[in-house]
Design a protein around this motif. Structure first.
Motif, short mmCIF file in Angstrom:
data_model
loop_
_atom_site.label_atom_id
_atom_site.label_comp_id
_atom_site.label_asym_id
_atom_site.label_seq_id
_atom_site.Cartn_x
_atom_site.Cartn_y
_atom_site.Cartn_z
N UNK A 178 0.84 -1.21 0.00
CA UNK A 178 0.00 0.00 0.00
C UNK A 178 0.87 1.25 0.00
N UNK A 179 1.90 1.26 0.84
CA UNK A 179 2.72 2.46 0.99
C UNK A 179 3.54 2.81 -0.24
N UNK A 180 3.99 1.80 -0.97
CA UNK A 180 4.89 2.06 -2.10
C UNK A 180 4.19 2.02 -3.46
N UNK A 181 2.86 2.11 -3.48
CA UNK A 181 2.14 2.18 -4.76
C UNK A 181 2.60 3.36 -5.63
N UNK A 182 2.91 4.53 -5.03
CA UNK A 182 3.41 5.63 -5.88
C UNK A 182 4.70 5.28 -6.60
N UNK A 183 5.54 4.44 -6.00
CA UNK A 183 6.82 4.09 -6.62
C UNK A 183 6.61 3.28 -7.89
N UNK A 184 5.55 2.47 -7.91
CA UNK A 184 5.31 1.61 -9.08
C UNK A 184 4.33 2.24 -10.08
N UNK A 185 4.03 3.54 -9.92
CA UNK A 185 3.26 4.19 -10.96
C UNK A 185 2.20 5.17 -10.53
N UNK A 186 1.63 5.04 -9.31
CA UNK A 186 0.53 5.93 -8.91
C UNK A 186 1.11 7.24 -8.37
N UNK A 187 1.59 8.08 -9.29
CA UNK A 187 2.15 9.38 -8.91
C UNK A 187 1.84 10.38 -10.01
N UNK A 188 2.26 11.61 -9.83
CA UNK A 188 1.96 12.67 -10.80
C UNK A 188 3.02 12.79 -11.88
N UNK A 189 3.98 11.91 -11.87
CA UNK A 189 5.03 11.99 -12.87
C UNK A 189 6.14 12.92 -12.45
N UNK A 190 7.23 12.85 -13.16
CA UNK A 190 8.38 13.67 -12.82
C UNK A 190 8.11 15.14 -13.10
N UNK A 191 8.29 16.02 -12.12
CA UNK A 191 8.02 17.45 -12.32
C UNK A 191 9.02 18.08 -13.29
N UNK A 192 8.60 19.17 -13.90
CA UNK A 192 9.48 19.85 -14.86
C UNK A 192 10.75 20.34 -14.17
N UNK A 193 10.57 20.93 -13.00
CA UNK A 193 11.73 21.39 -12.24
C UNK A 193 12.20 20.26 -11.34
N UNK A 194 13.46 19.88 -11.39
CA UNK A 194 13.95 18.73 -10.60
C UNK A 194 14.01 19.04 -9.10
N UNK A 195 12.88 18.92 -8.43
CA UNK A 195 12.84 19.10 -6.98
C UNK A 195 11.83 18.13 -6.38
#
Length: 359
Positions: free
Chosen positions: A140-157
């Motif tokens: 459950x905790x690492x679902x964002x790591x395998x895809x459920x995220x907003x994608x890499x931001x334009x500014x690297x932060x």
């Protein structure tokens, strides 16, 4: 004072608070684990769940808080490293919640089925449950790591709101906070109902009947009354024990619900006004403070409190005054914040002077 200075001042306070609770969590939970390892009195099946919770809290202080401080500064710039750091605390939070469910279920079995407790709650089942809870929490905790995220931001932060999908946070909040807390409340309803039923059934016995026709019958009644009194006394201690576990759950809710509500609000109402940095930071610190508070709640139980004192005195022998421990009988009750299971009918009292503590 400019807004920029305000932000810097709040950030400095936030960093100081995080470091303080990180150190307390490290010291407190290390003490819990050492005390458990050195005292055979504490090595009960129920306490496996407390140890699991203490390990999660220790990791919060050791890694979780430093990760939070780095991401507060937008670090690291690597997207995948950022994801792992942001989701690490979510994993530990889920592990803590599932450990609390384990403790609550254990207390329910102890109260509702006292005679069958040891056949139901075995060492193997407890360890498998804890292992499963860590694995499920990791999924459950690492679902964002395998895809459920907003994608890499334009500014690297590495900023939480720019990387983590708030729809995932709503899902996480419901599955890890709201649903487990609701289950624990329902279980506590069953626990208190079982307690009332058992107390009525094994209420304190009266004296021997004056109409007893024989000495043997009188002795049998006296022995029965003694057993009932012991069971009643043990059950009253279990009531206190259940309350101590309840304190852990309530503190967990108070520490985590504010931040969870904010995340739900952000996910369900993206157009709503954004809360100030001060409030958001305060709720983050509050969630981390839970890991520092738990060891003090465990000390509510006398077994753990004595084990703490013995451990500290072993490490710091010059604390001779604090090391004075009464040799009188000590009840097992409070340790159920720590989960010492009750054996109804044995009186529930033991001396800690010969409890097998490893010196």
């Amino acid at each position: 004072m400019t807004p920029e200075n305000d932000t810097l001042e709040v950030t400095a306070v936030y960093f100081a608070a995080e470091i303080f609770f990180s150190v307390v969590a490290l010291l407190g939970n290390s003490l819990v684990l050492v005390a458990y390892a050195r005292s055979t009195r504490l090595q009960t099946v129920t306490n496996y769940f407390i140890v699991s919770l203490a390990i999660a809290d220790l990791l919060v202080g050791l890694l979780g808080v430093p990760f939070a401080l780095l991401t507060a500064k937008g670090l690291p710039h690597n997207f995948h490293a950022c994801l792992i750091m942001l989701t690490f605390l979510l994993w530990l939070c889920a592990t803590s919640t599932f450990s609390l469910i384990g403790v609550t279920v254990d207390r329910y079995v102890a109260v509702a089925y006292p005679l069958q407790y040891h056949s139901i709650v075995t060492k193997r089942r407890a360890l498998l449950t804890i292992l499963g809870s860590w694995i499920l929490a990791g999924i459950v905790g690492f679902l964002p790591v395998i895809g459920w995220n907003q994608g890499e931001p334009e500014k690297p932060q590495c900023l939480f709101m720019q990387v983590i999908d708030m729809k995932y946070m709503a899902f996480n909040c419901l599955l890890v906070i709201v649903l487990p807390f609701s289950v624990m409340l329902v279980l506590y309803g069953f626990i208190y109902r079982a307690i009332r039923t058992q107390l009525r059934r094994i209420g304190p016995a009266g004296g021997m009947s004056s109409n007893t026709s024989s000495v043997s019958c009188g002795i049998a009644i006296a022995n029965s009354n003694i057993r009932r009194k012991r069971r009643f006394s043990a059950y009253k201690r279990d009531v206190k024990a259940v309350k101590s576990v309840g304190v852990i759950i309530v503190i967990f809710a108070l520490c985590w619900f504010p931040l969870s509500i904010i995340n739900l609000r952000t996910a369900l109402c993206p157009s709503c006004s954004v809360l100030s940095v001060t409030i958001f930071d305060a709720f983050i610190v509050l969630s981390h403070a839970n890991s520092a508070i738990n060891p003090f709640i465990y000390a509510y139980g006398k077994d753990f409190r004595v084990a703490y004192r013995r451990t500290i005195c072993k490490l710091f022998p010059w604390c001779t005054r604090a090391c004075h421990i009464s040799a009188g009988p000590v009840t097992t009750v409070g340790a159920v914040a720590v989960g010492v299971s009750m054996h109804y009918g044995n009186g529930g009292e033991n001396s800690l002077t010969d409890d097998g503590y490893r010196t």
